[in-house]
Every structure is written in C-alpha cells, then in structure tokens.
Design an enzyme around this catalytic site. Structure first.
Site, mmCIF file in Angstrom:
data_model
loop_
_atom_site.group_PDB
_atom_site.id
_atom_site.type_symbol
_atom_site.label_atom_id
_atom_site.label_comp_id
_atom_site.label_asym_id
_atom_site.label_seq_id
_atom_site.Cartn_x
_atom_site.Cartn_y
_atom_site.Cartn_z
ATOM 1 N N SER A 92 46.933 44.148 33.287
ATOM 2 C CA SER A 92 47.110 43.141 34.337
ATOM 3 C C SER A 92 48.427 42.382 34.107
ATOM 4 O O SER A 92 49.466 43.030 34.034
ATOM 5 C CB SER A 92 45.897 42.214 34.387
ATOM 6 O OG SER A 92 45.962 41.402 35.520
ATOM 7 N N ASP A 152 42.259 48.818 42.874
ATOM 8 C CA ASP A 152 42.639 47.487 42.401
ATOM 9 C C ASP A 152 43.194 46.651 43.558
ATOM 10 O O ASP A 152 44.146 47.048 44.219
ATOM 11 C CB ASP A 152 43.699 47.642 41.302
ATOM 12 C CG ASP A 152 43.863 46.394 40.464
ATOM 13 O OD1 ASP A 152 43.784 45.287 41.019
ATOM 14 O OD2 ASP A 152 44.091 46.543 39.247
ATOM 15 N N HIS A 203 40.073 46.265 39.634
ATOM 16 C CA HIS A 203 40.796 45.537 38.596
ATOM 17 C C HIS A 203 39.889 45.136 37.425
ATOM 18 O O HIS A 203 40.275 45.290 36.272
ATOM 19 C CB HIS A 203 41.439 44.291 39.212
ATOM 20 C CG HIS A 203 42.389 43.599 38.293
ATOM 21 N ND1 HIS A 203 43.686 44.040 38.122
ATOM 22 C CD2 HIS A 203 42.251 42.516 37.505
ATOM 23 C CE1 HIS A 203 44.304 43.233 37.268
ATOM 24 N NE2 HIS A 203 43.457 42.308 36.872
#
Ligand code: 4NP
Length: 589
Positions: free
Chosen positions: A447, A526, A558
């Site tokens: 991330s 995501d 995600h």
C-alpha cells in the site's frame, strides 16, 4: 527448485497462524474476530463453558462495539469480491442467521457503530462521503452528505459522533455531533487547527484524544454544560509514562475511563488509572467487564493473544492465542528500536528485527509500513516475522508522517508525500549498512509502503539490490481519478491540495532510473490503490527491458482478509528475494 519450495514452508506456517482480536462481551459471551478458518470472521466464546461458535462466514471488515443491552453484533461485509462494496449485517452473539440491514446500496463502509438499537455508519460512494443511520427492523437512511472525510466513532443518547476534516484544514480533525432528531450536524474543536479524534459517548459526555493542549491527551467534553475536563481516574498508575498517543480508549459500563497509551512503539493499558498487567508489546484493544479485562496483545516476536486479566488479583491467562512454531521462534531475533539521522538531520525511529539465521552483515530488508498514518510498533507483523524466519534482517523505519511519535512528526508528510519520507526510507538502508547489519539491502512494502518501494527503486536506485511492492501507487494523477469520494479527499489531505506535485511524486515519472529487479504484487479488485496505474508502469518496464515480476491476485481487494490471498502476496516476494537478495543475483551488491 526443490529448495525454493522448501523455503516457503516457514512462511506458510506463519501466515496460517490464527489471529484473534477481542470485540466485546454480551450475553455471557466474548465476541472476537479470527481468521482461524481461513478468513477473518466473527466468533463468540461462551465464558462459562469455554466453547466457541462461528457467527459469520465469508469475512467481515468493520465491526461495531458490542453492547451489553443487546445480544446482536453489527458489522460490515464486502459483497464486491474485494472492491470494498460493503453491506451492514447483524447476527446474534449466541449464534444464528446473519441478517443484512436493507436500504443501502453496497458502498465503502469505513466506520460502523451500534448503541443496542441504532446503527450509524460512515460510508463513501463515487460521489460523496455519507452518514447513514439504520434502525434494526427498519430501513437504512442517508442523513448527511459531504465531500470531506467524516468518520463515525460512536452512537448513543440520540446522537452520532465522530471526527473529520470539517473546516477544510488538512492538518486538523474536528469533532462532529449529529443530532438524530433535528438531523443537524454540529462541529466542535477545543482549539482551531488541533487534531481531535474518535470521541466515545457516555450519556452527555464525550471522551476523545486531542492535541489542543500540546502533545496528545485524553479529555472529556460535556455536551450539556459545554465544559472540557480531564478524565476522572481513581488510580494514578499511568502518571509519568508521558504517552505520545492513545491507541484505544472508552468508558466502562459504569462510566469509568479505560485507555491504552503508547510511547516508542509499545503500549500500556489502564482501567480507571490502574495498570492492567500485560507482557511487553502492544495492546490493540481492551474490553473491560466488571473486575475483568479482555486484552488483545501481540509483539513483533509473538502473534496475537487475547488475555483475560483479573484486575483485583492481577492474575492473567491466555484465553485465545496461537504459539509461534519453534523453527520460527528460533530464527526471529529480539526486536529493538533505533533512532538514526535522516539526510536533513531529522531523527527517525525504526524497529529492527535481526534474523538468527543470517550472518552479520547479511541480507537485509527495509520494510516500509502503509498508511502513511500508521507505524511499525512492537506488534505482530506477518511480513516482518516471515522475513526474519527466512534469514533476512529487517529494518522498519517509522518515516516522517508515521503516527505514534507526536503530532509534529505526523504532520511532516502533509503536503510532502514522497519527499522527506523517501529520504527517511533511504536513510534506513544507509543506517543498516553503516551499523554493520547489512551487506545488501532490499526494500519491501504494501500500500503506501508499496508506493514508497516503487518510488525508492526508481528515484533512489543506488540504495537497493531488489524490491517488492505490494498494492503500490505508481501514478498519483491516475490513482486520484480512479478513487471514490473518500480516497479523493484522503489524497487531497495528504498533498494539502498541492496536486501540482502529483507528477513529481509518482514512481512512473522515474521509471527509466530503475536499476534493481522489482517484484510487483497487486490485488485485481483493489479500490484504494487501483491496479490500472500499476499496469501502466509495468508496460513501461517492459518497453525499457527492466527486470520485473508481476503477480495479480484474482478476486481480491486491498484489504487482505483471506489466508490464501496473504500467501499469494508473500510467496512470490519470498521466492523473488531468494533469487535477487539472498543469492546476491541482483542489481547492486
Ligand atoms: P494503506 O492505503 O497504506 O493501506 O493505508 C492507502 C494509502 C494511501 C492511499 C491509498 C491507500 N492514497 O491513495 O493516498
């Protein structure tokens, strides 16, 4: 290749370790979440018999606090194969059918609370950030809409409360109080420009964390008298700890204050000012019930356990938890904290986990956390544990912008993402070499940590032998365009509105500079860090003849909630590091 597959086994055993987190107690049962059956679901443990029942199937995301006046547990569930299109559900803590609360089209739910009767949620669509109210048995109703960030943290006494960026200042959080009768939203801050978060209600009183008076502290605001006061505590065990952050807090059923304070990546927990005796590490949640406390605890060297502690006798026992496999326990060294100097002289804290299976100096991974408003603390992290078990030293910098080191440090990233924080991450590699820990260094993160990895590899290529980027950001412009209302707002806050920096801070701008091999792993669905900009980066890597791997995880989003998907993130990274870092086949070193 047999040896390579052998290497995956310790990773598999660590990823499959069941994790536990206490949610609350109702109807004589401890409600908790666990991935013990392969996905994070809700369970409840009968406190008199010790037997557990599974309450949900298919995974949960946000879970509301459990209330003693209702046997129901309220939670959000992704119905979009990882796209974070959530619906709100409830289930009886004693077991039974999961029931969806009707009337809200699936959307990103990032806060859900329940007072025993009414459910309040903060949710985002493509267009706006919204406040929803749902009465059990009734319809869901959208009661408020905005373009900025608002996060619900509690509901009760006819009010929904929370915090957000309500006055347009990206460096501040104000509180809001939404009246369920008048449907009006009032904004409150003890001081303009201060950070105020996560208010918890008890009658007319709001307990929250604020930086209005210097470093973060807990205060109580009375909505009726409009008075601000310090929490009243019967014991004073917390004095002298000088906490920089309060990671969890709330009220007991009889109106006493409990909290978890943090300093230098470790926490201490208190009920009414009396310390709850727990091992060194971090407590992520505390559930006080009468004279007992259920505490969720972990450290970098020990996975989550839920302790039951008797406050009167100080006795404690592990109610739920998993042991580290012995071969991993032998290899994962002690975690310690260091402070190193970054390029501009800023002192940066980092956690170091040495591998007992690696020489010194030896192959080292700089692990970059996500967020960016988060940190690596002395709490369980399966990536760090896997790396150490495989024979890599790990340095995890809490670069500027990280939480847990004071508001000034947290704010340093606002208006400058990919600037000073990148220098701090490069500084971690330099520290690792200079201190004699590392002879070669890779970078890895997920991330925001995946973004830092891509940026570091392309913009500061000489620091690294290899890199692994999970769910990274390759291009801020395109990511912004693909984001929903919440994440657009999030990026605006992070950049303090300076969208003219998007190009300069994007890895794709520097792709020609890449030297080290890169392993890219990305969930297909995501919706926080969308895949498409990363595919555009990969196209450039292909054109330029760079060495890379690309692994797309199908039907995943995600937030990695399935053990199977966690393996799909980690296995390719591990095999890649074995090839390009361990055996020294990479770019530099
Ligand atoms: P995280 O996710 O690191 O997992 O918390 C994100 C961080 C930043 C952004 C998106 C997701 N962003 O777009 O800025």
């Amino acid at each position: 290749m047999t040896e390579a597959w052998e290497r995956l086994r310790p990773v598999e055993s660590l990823v499959k370790l069941p994790l536990y987190s206490a949610v609350g107690v109702t109807s004589g049962r401890l409600v908790y979440s666990s991935n013990v059956e392969g996905v994070r679901d809700l369970w409840s443990l009968d406190l008199s018999t010790g037997s557990s029942v599974r309450l949900t199937r298919g995974g949960v995301s946000a879970v509301a606090a459990v209330r003693p006046n209702s046997p129901l547990v309220v939670y959000a569930k992704d119905v979009g194969a990882g796209r974070e299109l959530h619906q709100v559900f409830c289930v009886d803590a004693r077991g039974g059918e999961e029931r969806a609360i009707e009337g809200m089209e699936p959307r990103r739910v990032f806060g859900v609370e329940f007072d025993g009767e009414i459910v309040a949620a903060s949710a985002a669509s493509e267009r706006s950030v919204e406040l929803w109210v749902m009465r059990l048995g009734g319809e869901a109703e959208r009661v408020y809409e905005t373009k900025s960030i608002i996060v619900v943290s509690d509901v009760g006494s006819g009010k929904v409360v929370g915090h957000g960026v309500l006055r347009g200042n990206p460096r501040a959080f104000e509180l809001f109080v939404f009246d369920l009768e008048s449907l009006e939203l009032e904004v409150f801050t003890p001081r303009e420009g201060s950070l105020n978060r996560a208010p918890r209600l008890w009658g007319s009183k709001l307990l929250f964390a604020t930086t209005a008076f210097g470093r973060e502290r807990l205060v109580v605001y009375d909505l009726e008298t409009k008075e601000l006061a310090e929490p009243e505590l019967r014991y004073r065990d917390h004095e002298g700890y000088d906490f920089t952050e309060y990671v969890a807090y709330g009220w007991t059923a009889d109106g006493r204050v409990w909290f978890v304070g943090k300093r230098d990546g470790r926490t201490r927990a208190f009920v009414d000012g009396r310390e709850v005796p727990l091992p060194e590490g971090c407590v992520t949640n505390l559930v006080p019930v009468g004279s007992r406390v259920y505490a969720t605890h972990s450290s970098l060297a020990s996975p989550h356990s839920v302790y039951e502690v008797d406050l009167e006798s100080g006795e404690r026992r592990v109610l739920l938890g998993a042991e580290l496999p012995p071969e991993a326990a032998e290899r994962i060294g002690e975690a310690y904290m260091v402070w190193y100097e970054s390029a501009d002289g800023l002192k940066v804290p980092a956690f170091v986990v040495e591998s007992r299976a690696a020489p010194r100096p030896g192959p080292t991974v700089v692990y970059v956390h996500g967020g960016p408003w988060a940190d690596v603390a002395d709490s369980w992290n399966v990536m760090i544990a896997s790396l150490a078990a495989l024979g890599y030293h790990v340095v995890a910098p809490n670069f500027r912008g990280s939480t847990g080191y004071g508001e000034e440090f947290r704010r340093m990233i606002i208006g400058d993402p990919g600037g000073g924080d990148l220098a701090d991450v490069v500084g971690a590699a330099e520290w690792a070499r200079a201190s004699g820990l590392a002879d070669r260094v890779a970078i890895m993160g997920y991330s925001y940590g995946g973004y830092m990895t891509l940026l570091a590899l392309t913009k500061r290529p000489d620091a690294w032998s290899a890199g692994c980027a999970g769910a990274g950001i390759a291009d801020w412009e395109e990511t912004y365009e693909l984001s929903d209302a919440l994440y657009k707002s999030f990026i605006e806050v992070l950049f303090a509105g300076r969208s003219e920096l998007f190009r300069e801070r994007s890895p794709i701008t520097y792709v020609e500079g890449l030297k080290a091999p890169v392993c890219i792993v990305h969930p297909q669905n995501d919706t926080r860090t969308p895949l498409r900009p990363v595919l555009h980066l990969v196209e450039r890597l292909l054109e330029l003849g760079k060495t890379f791997e690309l692994h797309v995880i199908p039907d995943a989003g995600h937030a990695i909630v399935k053990v199977e998907d966690a393996l799909k993130v980690l296995f390719p990274m591990v095999l890649f590091l074995d090839r390009y870092l361990r055996s020294g086949g990479g770019g530099r070193g």
